[in-house]
Design an enzyme around this catalytic site. Structure first.
Site, PDB file in Angstrom:
ATOM      1  N   LYS A 233     -64.473 -25.908   2.580  1.00 48.06           N
ATOM      2  CA  LYS A 233     -64.346 -26.070   1.070  1.00 48.06           C
ATOM      3  C   LYS A 233     -62.970 -27.231   0.819  1.00 48.06           C
ATOM      4  O   LYS A 233     -62.144 -27.030   2.084  1.00 48.06           O
ATOM      5  CB  LYS A 233     -64.124 -24.643   0.912  1.00 48.06           C
ATOM      6  CG  LYS A 233     -62.587 -24.094   0.854  1.00 48.06           C
ATOM      7  CD  LYS A 233     -62.395 -22.339  -0.461  1.00 48.06           C
ATOM      8  CE  LYS A 233     -61.895 -22.984  -1.257  1.00 48.06           C
ATOM      9  NZ  LYS A 233     -60.541 -23.062  -1.830  1.00 48.06           N
TER      10      LYS A 233
ATOM     11  N   HIS B  11     -64.681 -18.401   4.047  1.00 45.59           N
ATOM     12  CA  HIS B  11     -64.354 -17.796   4.653  1.00 45.59           C
ATOM     13  C   HIS B  11     -64.628 -16.336   4.002  1.00 45.59           C
ATOM     14  O   HIS B  11     -64.701 -14.986   4.929  1.00 45.59           O
ATOM     15  CB  HIS B  11     -63.426 -17.879   5.595  1.00 45.59           C
ATOM     16  CG  HIS B  11     -61.807 -17.341   4.350  1.00 45.59           C
ATOM     17  ND1 HIS B  11     -61.565 -18.663   3.629  1.00 45.59           N
ATOM     18  CD2 HIS B  11     -61.168 -16.845   4.764  1.00 45.59           C
ATOM     19  CE1 HIS B  11     -60.491 -18.195   2.953  1.00 45.59           C
ATOM     20  NE2 HIS B  11     -59.560 -17.078   3.718  1.00 45.59           N
TER      21      HIS B  11
ATOM     22  N   ASP C 139     -59.818 -23.165  -6.644  1.00 45.43           N
ATOM     23  CA  ASP C 139     -59.488 -22.682  -5.850  1.00 45.43           C
ATOM     24  C   ASP C 139     -59.804 -21.775  -5.138  1.00 45.43           C
ATOM     25  O   ASP C 139     -59.929 -21.513  -3.761  1.00 45.43           O
ATOM     26  CB  ASP C 139     -57.896 -23.016  -5.060  1.00 45.43           C
ATOM     27  CG  ASP C 139     -57.354 -22.125  -3.712  1.00 45.43           C
ATOM     28  OD1 ASP C 139     -58.282 -23.335  -2.931  1.00 45.43           O
ATOM     29  OD2 ASP C 139     -56.492 -21.800  -3.857  1.00 45.43           O
TER      30      ASP C 139
ATOM     31  N   HIS D 248     -64.409 -18.088  -4.048  1.00 46.80           N
ATOM     32  CA  HIS D 248     -64.391 -16.341  -3.240  1.00 46.80           C
ATOM     33  C   HIS D 248     -64.999 -14.912  -3.795  1.00 46.80           C
ATOM     34  O   HIS D 248     -65.338 -14.323  -3.944  1.00 46.80           O
ATOM     35  CB  HIS D 248     -62.948 -16.499  -2.450  1.00 46.80           C
ATOM     36  CG  HIS D 248     -62.585 -17.155  -1.392  1.00 46.80           C
ATOM     37  ND1 HIS D 248     -63.632 -17.880  -1.142  1.00 46.80           N
ATOM     38  CD2 HIS D 248     -61.375 -18.117  -1.513  1.00 46.80           C
ATOM     39  CE1 HIS D 248     -62.936 -19.113  -0.457  1.00 46.80           C
ATOM     40  NE2 HIS D 248     -61.387 -19.022  -0.484  1.00 46.80           N
TER      41      HIS D 248
ATOM     42  N   LYS E  39     -51.609 -16.293  -6.607  1.00 45.41           N
ATOM     43  CA  LYS E  39     -50.324 -16.494  -6.079  1.00 45.41           C
ATOM     44  C   LYS E  39     -49.411 -15.902  -6.526  1.00 45.41           C
ATOM     45  O   LYS E  39     -48.796 -15.825  -8.395  1.00 45.41           O
ATOM     46  CB  LYS E  39     -50.301 -18.034  -5.880  1.00 45.41           C
ATOM     47  CG  LYS E  39     -51.923 -18.908  -5.377  1.00 45.41           C
ATOM     48  CD  LYS E  39     -51.293 -19.033  -4.273  1.00 45.41           C
ATOM     49  CE  LYS E  39     -51.931 -19.977  -3.475  1.00 45.41           C
ATOM     50  NZ  LYS E  39     -53.268 -19.768  -2.476  1.00 45.41           N
TER      51      LYS E  39
HETATM   52  C1  BG6 Z   1     -58.351 -20.336   0.619  1.00 47.44           C
HETATM   53  C2  BG6 Z   1     -57.460 -20.768  -0.465  1.00 47.44           C
HETATM   54  O1  BG6 Z   1     -59.548 -20.894   0.837  1.00 47.44           O
HETATM   55  O2  BG6 Z   1     -58.103 -18.568   0.592  1.00 47.44           O
HETATM   56  C3  BG6 Z   1     -55.930 -20.609  -0.577  1.00 47.44           C
HETATM   57  O3  BG6 Z   1     -57.421 -21.937  -0.213  1.00 47.44           O
HETATM   58  C4  BG6 Z   1     -55.709 -18.843  -0.430  1.00 47.44           C
HETATM   59  O4  BG6 Z   1     -55.475 -21.050  -1.264  1.00 47.44           O
HETATM   60  C5  BG6 Z   1     -57.122 -18.217   0.960  1.00 47.44           C
HETATM   61  O5  BG6 Z   1     -54.863 -18.739   0.078  1.00 47.44           O
HETATM   62  C6  BG6 Z   1     -56.754 -16.586   0.960  1.00 47.44           C
HETATM   63  O6  BG6 Z   1     -57.288 -16.503   1.946  1.00 47.44           O
HETATM   64  P1  BG6 Z   1     -57.436 -14.845   2.169  1.00 47.44           P
HETATM   65  O7  BG6 Z   1     -58.452 -14.756   4.260  1.00 47.44           O
HETATM   66  O8  BG6 Z   1     -55.828 -14.991   3.411  1.00 47.44           O
HETATM   67  O9  BG6 Z   1     -57.332 -14.075   1.214  1.00 47.44           O
END
Ligand code: BG6
Length: 488
Positions: free
Chosen positions: A143, A173, A230, A235, A335
């Site tokens: 992504k 992910h 993002d 997600h 964030k």
């Molecule tokens: C990413 C985003 O896909 O996921 C980031 O681009 C974010 O901005 C991250 O911080 C969060 O992933 P995780 O696994 O740390 O919750």
């Protein structure tokens, strides 16, 4: 099942993702003895640097992300790495890659594109023009997979000219996280929940991914993206799909992906009016996280002075199906929040009648909390009798802590997903039509925000976002989970 021998080619091989996540994930699988002895990792970068210098970079930038590396495994692991320098957008520079790849058609070849999406199609064309795409080749797309519907369609169409859909692995992910798969196990490995998993018994669902982290040094990317693109478009919507999908007939890739697609297509579309009522966007200002002062988004390095990019989104979404009509799904991400956590809360309806000497309203709704991070677990909130004389009921919890219950070693999301790519298992990857359906749903929001002159609502770093997010859910007589928790 043992892995077949492979050449894994990382475009963006000297980039942040490769150093922080991909190489450490492959190292972890090497420690677990999952990698065939001759399997190789070919890191592709633009920089004209020699193998020796590249391995030094791996040592300084990737090794620190590995927990207790062992000297012998590290030596074995680094011996697999080959650095290839080329200009990914120029087919004429691909000779070193042609040279480096083994010429065995049976070998699994994976091209992992950890590059900006704008050059995905160019790389695919260049691989094809150099005769590097074999029947056993796969491509992994990292992504952001586009920035709107048009660009996502374009990526799908262009990558699709070179690779079959069954060769394309679109990574999210979050789908690789242990608890997401546990959610599948919970829903479809138990008889208990499925009969209740519908509008008749569920009052509402909350999905939150909150991060204490700010934007840090990713401003160049983040300011053109924002929280909706993002985190939410991918997600959060993927989590929503797993919670809300109809039972697939099997765990086979298309069975699961068809079920998820149906959810995405059933999401109620926003109009300019419903959008204003049901979505809150915010941007962090200076504040304190873990007691330490942190700057405002607009004062982060390289931030545009008057940026209107949202770092927080909360929304009420609805799914127009018989199963879910009228059940609000509250989605929230941000964030610089008060805490770092990812969780799904499924709240059931209230009991219809109290037989006890306490009013129905004193009964806390049953709820199921599915925690993805930081700790992985499931919690079921129930009403139970307090010990002793009389009949007083109070909320109590049934808890399943995955780390406590299962002592087996953990696997990070990228480890699992990379193994799945190498094994050819597509279930945890998005299909092209899913990706487009997700963009199609967020598109009216993006368009509206672009035309709208208003700015995101400021919130202090280290809080749970703007008060308007509480008001959004409060209008329905509800609260976000942390607001509803009893004071300690
Ligand atoms: C990413 C985003 O896909 O996921 C980031 O681009 C974010 O901005 C991250 O911080 C969060 O992933 P995780 O696994 O740390 O919750």
């Amino acid at each position: 099942m043992a892995l077949k021998d492979f050449d894994l080619v990382l475009f963006g091989g000297s980039g942040d993702l490769a150093m922080r996540k991909l190489l450490p994930a492959m190292y972890a699988r090497d420690v677990a003895n999952d990698l065939p002895p001759t399997a190789r990792i070919i890191c592709v970068g633009r920089q004209d640097c020699c193998q020796e210098d590249f391995l030094k970079t791996v040592e300084t930038q990737s090794k620190p992300h590995i927990k207790s590396p062992a000297a012998a495994v590290w030596a074995r692991f680094t011996a697999r790495i080959v650095y290839v320098s080329l200009n990914a957008t120029d087919a004429a520079t691909y000779a070193p890659l042609v040279e480096a790849l083994r010429k065995d058609d049976g070998l699994t070849r994976v091209y992992y594109l950890a590059t900006p999406p704008a050059i995905f199609s160019q790389i695919c064309d260049n691989l094809k023009d150099n005769g590097l795409v074999t029947a056993s080749s796969r491509v992994v797309l990292e992504k952001p997979l586009g920035r709107d519907l048009v660009s996502a369609k374009q990526i799908n169409a262009e990558v699709g000219k070179v690779f079959e859909e069954s060769q394309i692995y679109r990574i999210d992910h979050y789908l690789g996280k242990e608890t997401v798969q546990n959610l599948l196990a919970l829903r479809f490995g138990n008889i208990l929940f499925e009969p209740l998993w519908r509008r008749e018994w569920i009052s509402d669902v909350q999905i939150t991914i909150a991060e204490k982290l700010g934007v840090g040094n990713r401003m160049g990317y983040y300011d053109t993206s924002g929280a909706l693109r993002d985190m939410l478009q991918n997600h959060l919507l993927q989590l929503l799909c797993i919670v809300a999908m109809e039972p697939p007939t099997s765990i086979a890739p298309d069975a699961v992906r068809d079920a998820k697609l149906q959810v995405l297509r059933s999401l109620k579309r926003f109009t300019p009016t419903t959008l204003a009522q049901n979505i809150v966007r915010g941007q962090y200002r200076a504040g304190h996280v873990d007691g330490k002062p942190v700057p405002s988004y607009r004062d982060e390095p390289d931030a545009p002075e008057h940026s209107r990019t949202e770092t927080f989104v909360a929304m009420k979404a609805e799914i127009d199906t018989w199963r879910w009509a009228g059940v609000p799904f509250y989605l929230r991400t941000g964030k610089r929040m008060a805490d770092s956590l990812a969780e799904i809360v499924v709240r059931f309806k209230q009991i219809p009648h109290s037989i006890f000497n306490q009013p129905t309203s004193s009964f806390m709704n049953n709820s199921l909390v599915i925690r993805l991070q930081p700790d992985e677990g499931l919690r079921m909130n129930l009403m139970a009798k307090t010990p002793g004389e009389g009949m007083r009921l109070k909320p109590a919890e049934l808890e399943l802590d995955f780390r406590e219950t299962f002592k087996t070693p953990r696997m990070e999301a990228y480890e699992r997903l990379l193994l799945d790519v190498l094994r050819g298992q597509l279930t945890l990857f998005m299909r092209g039509d899913e990706l487009e359906a997700a963009w199609e749903w967020v598109e009216p929001i993006l368009n509206n925000w672009e035309q709208d002159e208003s700015v995101p609502i400021p919130y202090a770093a280290g809080t749970w976002g703007p008060a308007a997010a509480s008001a959004l859910i409060g209008r329905d007589g509800l609260q976000w989970r942390e607001e509803a928790l009893p004071e300690d």
